[in-house]
Write an enzyme that holds these catalytic residues in place. Structure first.
Site, PDB file in Angstrom:
ATOM      1  N   LYS A 209       0.867  -1.138  -0.061  1.00 39.02           N
ATOM      2  CA  LYS A 209      -0.033   0.013  -0.053  1.00 39.02           C
ATOM      3  C   LYS A 209       0.912   1.312   0.115  1.00 39.02           C
ATOM      4  CE  LYS A 209      -1.450   1.514   3.762  1.00 39.02           C
ATOM      5  NZ  LYS A 209      -2.179   2.173   4.996  1.00 39.02           N
ATOM      6  N   SER A 210       1.711   1.122   0.874  1.00 37.92           N
ATOM      7  CA  SER A 210       2.786   2.407   0.911  1.00 37.92           C
ATOM      8  C   SER A 210       3.367   2.792  -0.468  1.00 37.92           C
ATOM      9  CB  SER A 210       3.765   2.087   1.968  1.00 37.92           C
ATOM     10  OG  SER A 210       3.192   1.889   3.393  1.00 37.92           O
TER      11      SER A 210
ATOM     12  N   ARG B 290       2.244   5.819  -3.074  1.00 36.51           N
ATOM     13  CA  ARG B 290       3.437   6.913  -3.562  1.00 36.51           C
ATOM     14  C   ARG B 290       3.662   7.091  -4.940  1.00 36.51           C
ATOM     15  NH1 ARG B 290       4.426   5.654   1.843  1.00 36.51           N
ATOM     16  NH2 ARG B 290       5.602   6.984   2.972  1.00 36.51           N
TER      17      ARG B 290
ATOM     18  N   ARG C  29      -7.737  11.471  13.140  1.00 34.78           N
ATOM     19  CA  ARG C  29      -6.008  10.959  12.864  1.00 34.78           C
ATOM     20  C   ARG C  29      -5.420  12.590  12.758  1.00 34.78           C
ATOM     21  NH1 ARG C  29      -5.700   6.367   8.489  1.00 34.78           N
ATOM     22  NH2 ARG C  29      -3.568   6.429   9.659  1.00 34.78           N
TER      23      ARG C  29
ATOM     24  N   SER D 245       9.167   5.778  12.003  1.00 34.11           N
ATOM     25  CA  SER D 245       9.176   4.904  10.872  1.00 34.11           C
ATOM     26  C   SER D 245      10.266   5.468   9.601  1.00 34.11           C
ATOM     27  CB  SER D 245       7.873   4.731  10.262  1.00 34.11           C
ATOM     28  OG  SER D 245       7.914   3.718   9.265  1.00 34.11           O
TER      29      SER D 245
ATOM     30  N   GLU E 260       3.623  -0.300  12.512  1.00 36.23           N
ATOM     31  CA  GLU E 260       2.418  -1.170  12.109  1.00 36.23           C
ATOM     32  C   GLU E 260       2.551  -2.417  12.192  1.00 36.23           C
ATOM     33  OE1 GLU E 260       3.770  -1.335   7.268  1.00 36.23           O
ATOM     34  OE2 GLU E 260       3.729   0.636   8.244  1.00 36.23           O
TER      35      GLU E 260
ATOM     36  N   ARG F 148      -4.349   2.321  18.638  1.00 34.13           N
ATOM     37  CA  ARG F 148      -4.044   0.832  18.460  1.00 34.13           C
ATOM     38  C   ARG F 148      -3.707   0.226  19.697  1.00 34.13           C
ATOM     39  NH1 ARG F 148      -1.214   0.536  12.402  1.00 34.13           N
ATOM     40  NH2 ARG F 148      -3.112  -0.143  11.542  1.00 34.13           N
TER      41      ARG F 148
ATOM     42  N   LYS G 186      -8.846  -2.661   3.320  1.00 38.79           N
ATOM     43  CA  LYS G 186      -7.938  -1.554   3.309  1.00 38.79           C
ATOM     44  C   LYS G 186      -6.418  -1.766   2.525  1.00 38.79           C
ATOM     45  CE  LYS G 186      -6.088   1.943   6.307  1.00 38.79           C
ATOM     46  NZ  LYS G 186      -6.578   3.133   5.944  1.00 38.79           N
TER      47      LYS G 186
END
Length: 424
Positions: free
Chosen positions: A26-27, A31, A123, A197, A311, A342, A408
Site C-alpha cells: 500500500k505504501s 507513493r 487522525r 518509521s 504497523e 491501537r 484496506k
C-alpha cells in the site's frame, strides 16, 4: 469477501506447509500514484495494490486532474492537468490520501474540499497543514487541524524552507517531499522532533530518485530541488507488513510458510520481520523465490522497540500472548493516532480474551495467560483483523469483528488465511 459482522478465525490443526503470495505494498502503491501524477508523461504502475485505500487515492488524483486507467499490466496514471472550479476528495480512513494529496491541491488551481470517515477526523494532520500554510497554501480548516478542510489552489507555489513536526507520522514529511519537485524552488524541510518509521522515509527518498528527483538529506534537514519527473514503468513490491500474520504463523502452529516474491533488497519496514522471527527461534531463508520461515510452535518472551516498524505491532502483540515468558513492546506511542488508538485497542481486546496485557507510556506489556473464546473487536482497523487471525491459530472460537475492514490492504485476506491452514 462478502460483508459479514464477524468471522470465526480458524484454529491450526496440523503443522503448516503453504506458499502465500501477498498483494502489492500500500505504501509503495500510493507513493507511486502520486509521483506518476506529478510526472511529465504517463506511468504504468505494475502489480499495484487494489484495495479501498488505493482506489481512494486514484479517485482523489482524478479529482485533481490526473486520470488513470486499468490495463492488463497494471494501472496507467496520466499526469496532472490544469483545471479550475470546485471538487471534493473523499478520504475514507486513508492516511496516505489525507496526507499526500493536500500538497497536490495546493499546486493546482482548483478549490478542493477534503473530508472522509469519522475516523479520519481523529487522525493527526495539523503539523502538515501548518507547514503547507507556511509554504503559501490558502487553506481553511476552521482551526481544527483535521478534516474537513479546504484548499484553494493558486496555480502553483514557490516552495522554500519550512519546519515540520513529523513525530506523529512520517507521512507528514513524505507528503512534502513527494510534492517538492513540483514547487518552483523545491522544498527544504527541517524536522522538529523525531519522525517515526525511518524505513518509510527511506522509501520516499528512494522512489523520488527512481522518478528522476534528486533529494538530499543531512540528518534532520531534507531538500528536494525542482525537477521534471518521468518514469514509464514502475513495479510495486509485495506488501511485507501485510505478510506479517503469515510470516509469524509457523511460530504458533509449527511448520513452514513460504512468502513468494519477497525482495532481496527493500526499504519496506516489514522486512524487519525476518530478524524478528529469527530472534524468536524460527529458521529463515531468503532466496530468489521468496522468504521461507519454519517454526516449532514455541516461542520465548521478548522485548522489542518497534518505533521504526510500528504497523507490525498488532500482529506481534497477538503473537507474544503465546510466549513462554513476559514480553514488552516499546517505542510506539504514535500508534495512538493511527486508524484507532491501537495501544488501547490491543490492551482492551487481548485482555477481554483472557490475556494479561497493559499499556505503557509508549507500548504494551504482555504476560502469558490462558486465552479463551470471545469477540475480538477491530475498530475498523485492518491490522487488528490480522491480529485476530493470529490469535485464532491457538484459540478456538475467536470471533473477529468486521473482517471486511481488512480490505484496506488485503481484500482477499480471509480466503488466503483459510488457504494457509488448508492448502488443498
Amino acid at each position: 469477501m462478502p460483508e459479514q459482522n464477524s468471522w470465526t478465525a480458524p484454529v491450526a490443526g496440523d503443522k503448516i506447509d503453504a506458499t502465500i503470495r501477498v498483494p502489492g505494498s500500500k505504501s509503495i502503491t500510493n507513493r507511486a500514484y502520486v509521483l506518476a501524477a506529478l510526472s511529465a508523461e504517463p506511468t504504468l504502475v505494475r502489480d499495484p495494490l487494489d484495495s479501498r485505500d488505493a482506489r481512494l487515492m486514484l479517485a482523489a488524483l482524478a479529482e485533481l486532474g490526473a486520470t488513470s486507467e486499468h490495463t492488463a499490466d497494471g494501472v496507467l496514471v496520466h499526469p496532472l492537468t490544469p483545471g479550475e472550479g470546485e471538487v471534493s476528495i473523499a478520504l475514507g480512513n486513508a492516511g496516505t490520501v489525507a496526507r499526500f494529496t493536500p500538497a497536490l491541491a495546493a499546486l493546482g488551481a482548483r478549490t478542493v474540499h477534503f473530508d472522509g470517515d469519522a475516523a479520519i477526523r481523529r487522525r493527526p494532520v495539523a503539523p502538515l497543514l501548518t507547514a503547507l500554510r507556511a509554504l503559501g497554501t490558502d487553506l481553511d480548516d476552521d482551526g481544527r487541524g483535521a478534516p474537513p478542510f479546504t484548499i484553494r489552489g493558486s496555480g502553483g507555489l514557490p516552495g522554500g524552507e519550512v519546519e515540520l513536526d513529523s513525530s506523529a507520522s512520517s507521512q507528514f514529511l513524505s507528503a512534502l517531499l513527494l510534492a517538492a519537485p513540483a514547487f518552483s524552488s523545491g522544498v527544504t524541510v527541517r524536522l522538529v522532533g523525531t519522525a517515526p518509521s525511518e524505513p518509510h522515509i527511506a522509501m520516499t527518498l528512494d522512489m523520488l530518485r527512481r522518478f528522476g528527483a534528486a533529494p538530499e538529506r543531512d540528518r534532520d534537514r531534507f531538500h528536494v530541488p525542482p525537477a521534471s519527473l518521468s518514469l514509464a514503468d514502475y513495479t510495486v513490491e509485495p506488501d511485507l507488513s501485510t505478510a506479517a500474520p503469515f510470516v509469524v504463523a509457523p511460530l504458533l502452529a509449527g511448520g513452514t510458510v513460504r512468502i513468494a516474491g519477497w525482495p532481496r533488497e527493500t526499504t519496506q519496514p516489514g522486512d524487519w520481520l525476518r530478524s524478528l522471527v529469527r530472534e524468536l527461534g524460527a529458521e529463515v531463508t531468503l532466496d530468489d523465490s521468496g522468504l521461507t520461515v519454519t517454526g516449532t510452535g514455541r516461542l520465548p518472551g521478548a522485548r522489542f522497540d518497534l518505533h521504526e516498524v510500528g504497523e507490525l505491532t498488532p500482529v506481534i502483540a497477538a503473537l507474544l500472548c503465546f510466549a513462554d515468558a513476559p514480553s514488552e513492546i516499546s517505542g510506539v506511542a504514535h500508534l495512538r493516532g493511527h486508524e484507532t488508538d491501537r495501544l488501547a485497542a490491543l490492551a482492551t481486546e487481548l485482555t477481554a480474551l483472557g490475556g494479561d496485557v497493559s499499556e505503557t507510556e509508549d507500548g504494551l506489556r504482555i504476560t502469558p495467560a490462558p486465552l479463551h473464546a470471545g469477540v475480538f473487536h477491530t475498530y475498523d482497523d485492518h491490522r487488528l483483523v490480522m491480529a485476530g487471525a493470529v490469535l485464532g491459530l491457538r484459540v478456538a472460537g475467536v470471533e473477529v469483528e468486521n473482517p471486511a475492514t481488512v480490505g484496506k490492504t488485503f481484500p482477499g485476506f480471509v480466503e488466503a488465511w483459510h488457504a494457509l491452514l488448508d492448502p488443498a
